[in-house]
Scaffold this motif. Sequence first.
Motif, PDB file in Angstrom:
ATOM      1  N   TYR A 551       0.778  -1.167   0.020  1.00 42.84           N
ATOM      2  CA  TYR A 551       0.003  -0.042   0.007  1.00 42.84           C
ATOM      3  C   TYR A 551       0.752   1.374  -0.016  1.00 42.84           C
ATOM      4  O   TYR A 551       1.437   1.464   0.864  1.00 42.84           O
ATOM      5  N   VAL A 552       0.659   2.151  -1.021  1.00 44.01           N
ATOM      6  CA  VAL A 552       1.530   3.315  -1.169  1.00 44.01           C
ATOM      7  C   VAL A 552       0.890   4.383  -1.526  1.00 44.01           C
ATOM      8  O   VAL A 552      -0.370   4.448  -2.015  1.00 44.01           O
ATOM      9  N   TYR A 553       0.911   5.506  -0.457  1.00 47.13           N
ATOM     10  CA  TYR A 553       0.056   6.676  -0.810  1.00 47.13           C
ATOM     11  C   TYR A 553       1.114   7.834  -1.092  1.00 47.13           C
ATOM     12  O   TYR A 553       2.170   8.288  -0.528  1.00 47.13           O
ATOM     13  N   PHE A 554       0.860   8.690  -2.070  1.00 46.65           N
ATOM     14  CA  PHE A 554       1.573   9.670  -2.740  1.00 46.65           C
ATOM     15  C   PHE A 554       0.660  10.891  -2.454  1.00 46.65           C
ATOM     16  O   PHE A 554      -0.227  11.204  -2.778  1.00 46.65           O
ATOM     17  N   PRO A 555       1.312  11.867  -1.418  1.00 50.61           N
ATOM     18  CA  PRO A 555       0.619  13.012  -0.929  1.00 50.61           C
ATOM     19  C   PRO A 555       0.220  14.080  -2.130  1.00 50.61           C
ATOM     20  O   PRO A 555      -0.737  14.769  -2.076  1.00 50.61           O
ATOM     21  N   GLY A 556       1.006  14.228  -2.849  1.00 54.59           N
ATOM     22  CA  GLY A 556       0.917  14.917  -3.997  1.00 54.59           C
ATOM     23  C   GLY A 556       0.990  16.476  -3.768  1.00 54.59           C
ATOM     24  O   GLY A 556       0.744  17.302  -4.539  1.00 54.59           O
ATOM     25  N   ASN A 557       1.958  16.713  -2.633  1.00 55.75           N
ATOM     26  CA  ASN A 557       2.024  18.027  -2.530  1.00 55.75           C
ATOM     27  C   ASN A 557       3.754  18.299  -2.439  1.00 55.75           C
ATOM     28  O   ASN A 557       4.265  19.255  -1.804  1.00 55.75           O
ATOM     29  N   GLY A 558       4.359  17.276  -3.355  1.00 59.96           N
ATOM     30  CA  GLY A 558       5.689  17.436  -3.220  1.00 59.96           C
ATOM     31  C   GLY A 558       6.505  16.648  -2.442  1.00 59.96           C
ATOM     32  O   GLY A 558       7.747  16.388  -2.317  1.00 59.96           O
ATOM     33  N   GLU A 559       5.831  15.922  -1.421  1.00 59.98           N
ATOM     34  CA  GLU A 559       6.363  14.991  -0.514  1.00 59.98           C
ATOM     35  C   GLU A 559       6.501  13.758  -1.072  1.00 59.98           C
ATOM     36  O   GLU A 559       5.903  13.274  -1.871  1.00 59.98           O
ATOM     37  N   LYS A 560       7.539  12.875  -0.298  1.00 56.71           N
ATOM     38  CA  LYS A 560       7.955  11.553  -0.828  1.00 56.71           C
ATOM     39  C   LYS A 560       6.889  10.794  -0.430  1.00 56.71           C
ATOM     40  O   LYS A 560       6.105  10.824   0.570  1.00 56.71           O
ATOM     41  N   GLU A 561       6.467   9.878  -1.301  1.00 61.95           N
ATOM     42  CA  GLU A 561       5.435   8.688  -1.110  1.00 61.95           C
ATOM     43  C   GLU A 561       5.518   7.717   0.221  1.00 61.95           C
ATOM     44  O   GLU A 561       6.759   7.787   0.713  1.00 61.95           O
ATOM     45  N   GLN A 562       4.447   7.556   0.825  1.00 60.57           N
ATOM     46  CA  GLN A 562       4.681   6.998   2.187  1.00 60.57           C
ATOM     47  C   GLN A 562       4.040   5.314   1.866  1.00 60.57           C
ATOM     48  O   GLN A 562       3.170   4.968   1.335  1.00 60.57           O
ATOM     49  N   ILE A 563       4.929   4.449   2.464  1.00 59.65           N
ATOM     50  CA  ILE A 563       4.629   2.742   2.487  1.00 59.65           C
ATOM     51  C   ILE A 563       3.742   2.468   3.750  1.00 59.65           C
ATOM     52  O   ILE A 563       4.135   2.885   5.039  1.00 59.65           O
ATOM     53  N   LEU A 564       2.304   2.098   3.545  1.00 59.09           N
ATOM     54  CA  LEU A 564       1.791   1.624   4.822  1.00 59.09           C
ATOM     55  C   LEU A 564       2.128   0.318   5.189  1.00 59.09           C
ATOM     56  O   LEU A 564       2.457  -0.539   4.539  1.00 59.09           O
ATOM     57  N   ASP A 565       1.832  -0.035   6.387  1.00 60.03           N
ATOM     58  CA  ASP A 565       1.884  -1.470   7.068  1.00 60.03           C
ATOM     59  C   ASP A 565       0.819  -2.317   6.219  1.00 60.03           C
ATOM     60  O   ASP A 565      -0.028  -1.834   5.502  1.00 60.03           O
ATOM     61  N   GLN A 566       1.670  -3.613   6.339  1.00 58.66           N
ATOM     62  CA  GLN A 566       0.741  -4.640   5.423  1.00 58.66           C
ATOM     63  C   GLN A 566      -0.481  -4.913   6.170  1.00 58.66           C
ATOM     64  O   GLN A 566      -1.415  -5.502   5.432  1.00 58.66           O
ATOM     65  N   ILE A 567      -0.690  -4.986   7.401  1.00 58.70           N
ATOM     66  CA  ILE A 567      -2.116  -5.065   8.269  1.00 58.70           C
ATOM     67  C   ILE A 567      -2.496  -3.634   8.357  1.00 58.70           C
ATOM     68  O   ILE A 567      -1.860  -2.845   9.313  1.00 58.70           O
ATOM     69  N   LEU A 568      -3.726  -3.313   7.781  1.00 63.31           N
ATOM     70  CA  LEU A 568      -3.916  -1.911   7.945  1.00 63.31           C
ATOM     71  C   LEU A 568      -5.033  -1.760   9.043  1.00 63.31           C
ATOM     72  O   LEU A 568      -5.477  -2.741   9.516  1.00 63.31           O
ATOM     73  N   SER A 569      -5.027  -0.470   9.776  1.00 61.23           N
ATOM     74  CA  SER A 569      -6.181  -0.509  10.357  1.00 61.23           C
ATOM     75  C   SER A 569      -6.952   0.872   9.919  1.00 61.23           C
ATOM     76  O   SER A 569      -6.424   2.183   9.415  1.00 61.23           O
ATOM     77  N   PRO A 570      -8.270   1.210  10.332  1.00 60.20           N
ATOM     78  CA  PRO A 570      -8.917   2.333   9.944  1.00 60.20           C
ATOM     79  C   PRO A 570      -8.379   3.577  10.418  1.00 60.20           C
ATOM     80  O   PRO A 570      -8.362   4.441   9.708  1.00 60.20           O
ATOM     81  N   THR A 571      -7.974   3.504  11.680  1.00 60.40           N
ATOM     82  CA  THR A 571      -7.373   4.864  12.320  1.00 60.40           C
ATOM     83  C   THR A 571      -6.225   5.305  11.504  1.00 60.40           C
ATOM     84  O   THR A 571      -5.852   6.305  11.252  1.00 60.40           O
ATOM     85  N   GLU A 572      -5.285   4.083  11.382  1.00 60.42           N
ATOM     86  CA  GLU A 572      -3.973   4.518  10.750  1.00 60.42           C
ATOM     87  C   GLU A 572      -4.148   5.065   9.426  1.00 60.42           C
ATOM     88  O   GLU A 572      -3.665   6.157   9.053  1.00 60.42           O
TER      89      GLU A 572
END
Length: 583
Positions: A551-572
Amino acid sequence: MRRHATINILGLYNLSLKSILLTLSVLILAPDLSLAQFDGGNLNKGTRKGLESKFLPVERAFILSHRIEENKIVFDWSIAPDYYLYQNGFKFNKAGDFEEDIQFPIGIVKWDDYFEKELTVYYNEVSISVSLLEEVKTQVVEVHWQGCANAGLCYPPKSAQFEVNIETGTSTPHVPKINEVATSSASNSVVFTILIAVLGGILLNLMPCVFPVLSIKAFELLKNQDSSRLSKAHGFVYSFGVILSFVFIASIMLLLRASGEAIGWGFQLQSPIFVTSLVFLFFIMAISFAGFIEIGSRLMFLGQSSTEGTSYRSSFMTGVLATTVASPCTAPFMGPALGFAITQPISVALLIFGFLGFGMSLPLLVLSWVPSVYKIFPKPGAWMNFIKQLLAIPLILTAIWLLWIVGRQTNIDVVASILVGITSLSVCVWLLKTTSYQGSWRKPIAYFCLVLAALIPFNILTHQKTDPKWEKFSALKLQSLNSAKKPVFINVSADWCITCLLNEKLVLKSESFYSTLNDNNITYLKADWTNQDTEITNFLNSYQRTGVPLYVYFPGNGEKEQILDQILSPTEITTILTKRTVL
């Protein structure tokens, strides 16, 4: 020798088997239950017109005119939009003989569901010339035609007669005198159709979905062959059950067609719920024939055991059961008979369906009324149990075929739910059959498995499928979104990845997740790695990953993309996706 352990479910555990069969009976007799809307185009084949749909009268759907040209009479049909005429429905009779050398114009070849073959049809308009007899001054020309609507309604054949005067070149409608014998072959067609309907019904007994059921009653008659009067009575009652069932199903079909439904014979097989019910029915019959459970002819509340041979209700319901399980099968000669029947008046159509049922019941009727037939069979004995167990094989194969049909109508999720239901039913039978442990937990768990066997497939079947709220991943699309500095969330998963499925079920399909995406204008891309995909593999390798999920998130504001944990939680995931709006 150790005897094969069996249980009599209907004798010891009435609640369990009757619950299954009652559910199946309701589903089978009510195929118009609310169905889910599945992805894909296969189910559209069964889409029905609403009851408010109206069909044109045959005179407005196909308007006939004619004209005389030299030594020919030309018939012109103006065909309403979405209606068509059959080429093989045209027949022309001159002086008592049907014209053979007709030059038909080029039409459209299409598969016809009623005649079960490709036929040439005409849309919009068609003109056909018929040569006149030069040596006859005044002659009568009779013309026949038949057409259908695209929505599914087929009209009975129509005909008209014209009196043509060669010398004057005129023609007028011809009204036969009262004492004139009609030259139409309609009555002969009905008789011929009845004959092939009977033949088709006889051959239906050889189909793998019918023959095992037929053996139930055949074995009973063999065991009671010494009582000729009783055997005849049971044969008659069985035949009555088959014929009445055919007429009943045909009546429902014809009434629905008359009300505007675009359906034909076998319409119930367009319902995934009905076909699923048949899967379970054939599975229950298969394990019964194999000897794992003992239900005999009490199936579907048939009453007294078939071995006693005294229950006429048993014979009648065996006929009903035989007709029910015959619904997925079509024997040779049935197609033309059914195609002709649905174009006829209701009384004639029901007569043909009745004879189709008569043909199906005829072999057992002969077995019960002609004692000499018994001589070709060995005496009742162990061979009957062997044959019965052997017949479980075609029942299982039929269940697999029906499961394939459900898969074509719906999706793999439904097929998986049916297999889970069958497994749950098998566990129920195993628990009830296990006599070595008599703990109080055994029956409650068995009944719980029984409930699951019915609820799991039904829940999936009636679950409303929604359009995916994600877009398909591609490297080009990701590059385009990044260039536009738009936020992107990428889900790399596969159907065989349990962790992926769990995350999707608990987090990525939740309303809160979709709301977060919408509120922050985040594009959701899904990369499905279920099958080999070089582009997705390269994307995984770019993050030093060799498997899913990712799971990869690209913020789109010039920041580096972020890799999420393999076990997701709604809050995170909510915190991460909304972080860009806080900055």
